[in-house]
Write a protein that holds these residues in place. Structure first.
Motif, mmCIF file in Angstrom:
data_model
loop_
_atom_site.group_PDB
_atom_site.id
_atom_site.type_symbol
_atom_site.label_atom_id
_atom_site.label_comp_id
_atom_site.label_asym_id
_atom_site.label_seq_id
_atom_site.Cartn_x
_atom_site.Cartn_y
_atom_site.Cartn_z
ATOM 1 N N PHE A 1 0.339 -1.384 -0.151
ATOM 2 C CA PHE A 1 0.043 0.121 -0.202
ATOM 3 C C PHE A 1 0.838 1.152 -0.035
ATOM 4 C CE2 PHE A 1 -2.793 -3.155 2.221
ATOM 5 C CZ PHE A 1 -3.663 -3.441 1.603
ATOM 6 N N GLY A 2 1.515 1.238 -0.164
ATOM 7 C CA GLY A 2 2.849 2.360 -0.095
ATOM 8 C C GLY A 2 3.319 2.821 0.835
ATOM 9 N N GLY A 3 3.518 2.134 2.055
ATOM 10 C CA GLY A 3 3.824 2.543 3.155
ATOM 11 C C GLY A 3 4.956 2.864 3.930
ATOM 12 N N HIS A 4 6.322 2.167 2.813
ATOM 13 C CA HIS A 4 7.722 3.466 2.842
ATOM 14 C C HIS A 4 7.774 4.771 2.129
ATOM 15 C CE1 HIS A 4 7.071 1.474 -0.192
ATOM 16 N NE2 HIS A 4 8.612 1.495 -1.423
ATOM 17 N N PHE A 5 6.450 4.636 1.235
ATOM 18 C CA PHE A 5 7.084 5.857 -0.177
ATOM 19 C C PHE A 5 6.223 7.161 0.759
ATOM 20 C CE2 PHE A 5 7.055 2.314 -3.357
ATOM 21 C CZ PHE A 5 7.973 3.087 -3.652
ATOM 22 N N PHE A 6 5.501 6.639 2.023
ATOM 23 C CA PHE A 6 4.740 8.495 2.596
ATOM 24 C C PHE A 6 6.064 8.713 3.319
ATOM 25 C CE2 PHE A 6 1.189 5.563 2.234
ATOM 26 C CZ PHE A 6 0.744 7.353 2.017
ATOM 27 N N LEU A 7 7.524 7.963 3.482
ATOM 28 C CA LEU A 7 8.347 8.950 4.089
ATOM 29 C C LEU A 7 9.163 9.578 3.599
ATOM 30 C CD1 LEU A 7 9.923 5.832 6.085
ATOM 31 C CD2 LEU A 7 8.187 7.717 7.135
ATOM 32 N N TYR A 8 9.090 9.788 2.028
ATOM 33 C CA TYR A 8 9.917 11.263 1.371
ATOM 34 C C TYR A 8 9.135 11.252 -0.146
ATOM 35 C CZ TYR A 8 11.290 7.061 -1.633
ATOM 36 O OH TYR A 8 10.776 6.110 -2.600
ATOM 37 N N ASN A 9 7.547 10.441 -0.563
ATOM 38 C CA ASN A 9 7.280 10.851 -1.539
ATOM 39 C C ASN A 9 5.863 10.399 -1.490
ATOM 40 O OD1 ASN A 9 6.230 11.199 -3.931
ATOM 41 N ND2 ASN A 9 8.575 10.358 -5.060
ATOM 42 N N ASN A 10 5.220 11.319 -1.462
ATOM 43 C CA ASN A 10 3.210 11.082 -0.575
ATOM 44 C C ASN A 10 3.021 11.230 -2.317
ATOM 45 O OD1 ASN A 10 3.282 11.977 1.589
ATOM 46 N ND2 ASN A 10 3.360 13.751 1.813
ATOM 47 N N LYS A 11 3.601 11.455 -3.372
ATOM 48 C CA LYS A 11 2.982 11.192 -4.714
ATOM 49 C C LYS A 11 2.829 10.116 -5.015
ATOM 50 C CE LYS A 11 2.217 12.200 -9.872
ATOM 51 N NZ LYS A 11 2.966 13.966 -10.523
ATOM 52 N N LYS A 12 4.357 9.593 -5.037
ATOM 53 C CA LYS A 12 4.172 8.070 -4.720
ATOM 54 C C LYS A 12 3.099 7.379 -4.657
ATOM 55 C CE LYS A 12 8.490 6.376 -6.621
ATOM 56 N NZ LYS A 12 9.968 6.127 -6.380
ATOM 57 N N ALA A 13 3.529 7.493 -3.380
ATOM 58 C CA ALA A 13 2.636 6.872 -2.141
ATOM 59 C C ALA A 13 1.261 6.390 -2.707
ATOM 60 C CB ALA A 13 3.209 7.759 -0.473
ATOM 61 N N MET A 14 0.770 7.884 -2.872
ATOM 62 C CA MET A 14 -0.726 7.465 -3.513
ATOM 63 C C MET A 14 -0.803 6.587 -4.337
ATOM 64 S SD MET A 14 -2.055 9.276 -1.388
ATOM 65 C CE MET A 14 -3.800 9.344 -1.377
ATOM 66 N N TYR A 15 -0.049 6.439 -5.237
ATOM 67 C CA TYR A 15 -0.630 5.185 -6.610
ATOM 68 C C TYR A 15 -0.436 4.130 -5.567
ATOM 69 C CZ TYR A 15 0.502 9.502 -9.776
ATOM 70 O OH TYR A 15 0.312 9.918 -11.004
ATOM 71 N N PHE A 16 0.350 4.255 -4.754
ATOM 72 C CA PHE A 16 0.485 3.008 -4.290
ATOM 73 C C PHE A 16 -0.657 2.734 -3.392
ATOM 74 C CE2 PHE A 16 4.469 2.552 -6.527
ATOM 75 C CZ PHE A 16 5.014 1.427 -6.174
ATOM 76 N N LEU A 17 -0.946 3.522 -3.126
ATOM 77 C CA LEU A 17 -2.447 3.034 -2.170
ATOM 78 C C LEU A 17 -3.424 2.861 -2.303
ATOM 79 C CD1 LEU A 17 -3.572 3.267 0.771
ATOM 80 C CD2 LEU A 17 -3.683 5.516 0.698
ATOM 81 N N CYS A 18 -3.579 3.725 -3.970
ATOM 82 C CA CYS A 18 -4.607 3.237 -4.890
ATOM 83 C C CYS A 18 -4.308 1.826 -5.626
ATOM 84 C CB CYS A 18 -4.963 4.594 -5.778
ATOM 85 S SG CYS A 18 -4.993 6.501 -5.192
ATOM 86 N N MET A 19 -3.317 1.649 -6.199
ATOM 87 C CA MET A 19 -3.095 0.213 -6.622
ATOM 88 C C MET A 19 -3.183 -0.777 -5.559
ATOM 89 S SD MET A 19 -0.184 1.318 -9.297
ATOM 90 C CE MET A 19 0.787 1.469 -8.707
ATOM 91 N N GLY A 20 -2.906 -0.826 -4.589
ATOM 92 C CA GLY A 20 -2.978 -2.243 -3.109
ATOM 93 C C GLY A 20 -4.546 -1.710 -3.178
ATOM 94 N N ILE A 21 -5.437 -0.838 -3.030
ATOM 95 C CA ILE A 21 -7.174 -1.350 -2.077
ATOM 96 C C ILE A 21 -7.481 -1.793 -3.862
ATOM 97 C CG2 ILE A 21 -8.965 0.103 -1.896
ATOM 98 C CD1 ILE A 21 -7.454 2.305 -0.777
#
Length: 221
Positions: free
Chosen positions: A158-178
């Motif tokens: 769900f892009g958990g580690h990306f939230f530490l430095y890149n919120n845009k990439k984290a949101m991509y991964f979060l959406c794909m994970g859901i």
């Protein structure tokens, strides 16, 4: 995020990261095969337990079950001792299918275990090449190593580690994970990439503040 693959003229370090991501995705395929084989073997075991604990199992297995019943009722001990069951065509077909599934299940399990070991060794070698490569990172970012690694392994799908430095990439991964909860191909992708990132971070030495410098990789693979 940028292009799907990095350009052909990219440096060796970028190519190594790309290869590491590909190996992470292959590892996920191998682990899916391992899971499938485990479920196949467990399913077969439960099916047999249910089958042999029902009153219908004997009638489905033996075509001459009635003869044995008559021997028991008449007390024909010699007949019972010399009784040879005749399997029904249905049970013989069932037995053949079970044997084939068992062989496939065990073969898939052993091959997937071996494949996982091989892929982890390849990924370890790729991580060492990346860490030892002195080429400066194109998009360096500093993150806390411990949360980055744990979030990458546990919540990377769900892009958990990306939230530490890149919120845009984290949101991509979060959406794909859901979305991947309904369409597994998406969560398969996010898990493979995130596992590779977290695995790489394990080989990077942290500074006195517990931080590591990683590449804010702009490509999908």
């Amino acid at each position: 995020m940028g292009k799907f693959f990095p350009p052909k003229d990219c440096n060796a370090k970028t190519k190594s990261i790309r290869n590491l991501h590909i190996e992470g995705l292959i590892l996920m395929v191998v682990l899916m095969i391992m899971l499938s084989s485990a479920l196949m073997l467990i399913g077969r075991m439960f099916f047999e337990i249910i089958f042999f604990n029902t009153g219908l199992s004997a009638d489905l297995m033996y075509s001459n079950q009635g003869e044995l019943t008559e021997m028991i009722e008449s007390g024909n001990m010699y007949g019972m001792l010399t009784y040879e069951p005749e399997f029904t065509p249905l049970y013989e077909a069932y037995s053949s299918v079970i044997k084939i599934l068992s062989v496939l299940g065990y073969a898939m399990a052993f091959l997937s275990i071996a494949g996982s070991i091989v892929m982890l060794i390849l990924m370890k070698n790729a991580c060492r090449r990346i860490v030892e490569d002195s080429t400066p990172a194109e998009n360096p970012v500093s993150v806390k190593k411990t949360p980055y690694v744990w979030l990458g392994f546990l919540l990377g799908c769900f892009g958990g580690h990306f939230f530490l430095y890149n919120n845009k990439k984290a949101m991509y991964f979060l959406c794909m994970g859901i979305i991947g909860l309904m369409f597994p191909i998406f969560i398969f992708y996010t898990t493979g990439i995130s596992f590779a990132d977290a695995f790489l971070a394990c080989f990077i030495n942290k500074d006195e503040n517990g931080e590591i410098t990683i590449e804010d990789y702009p490509y999908w693979i």
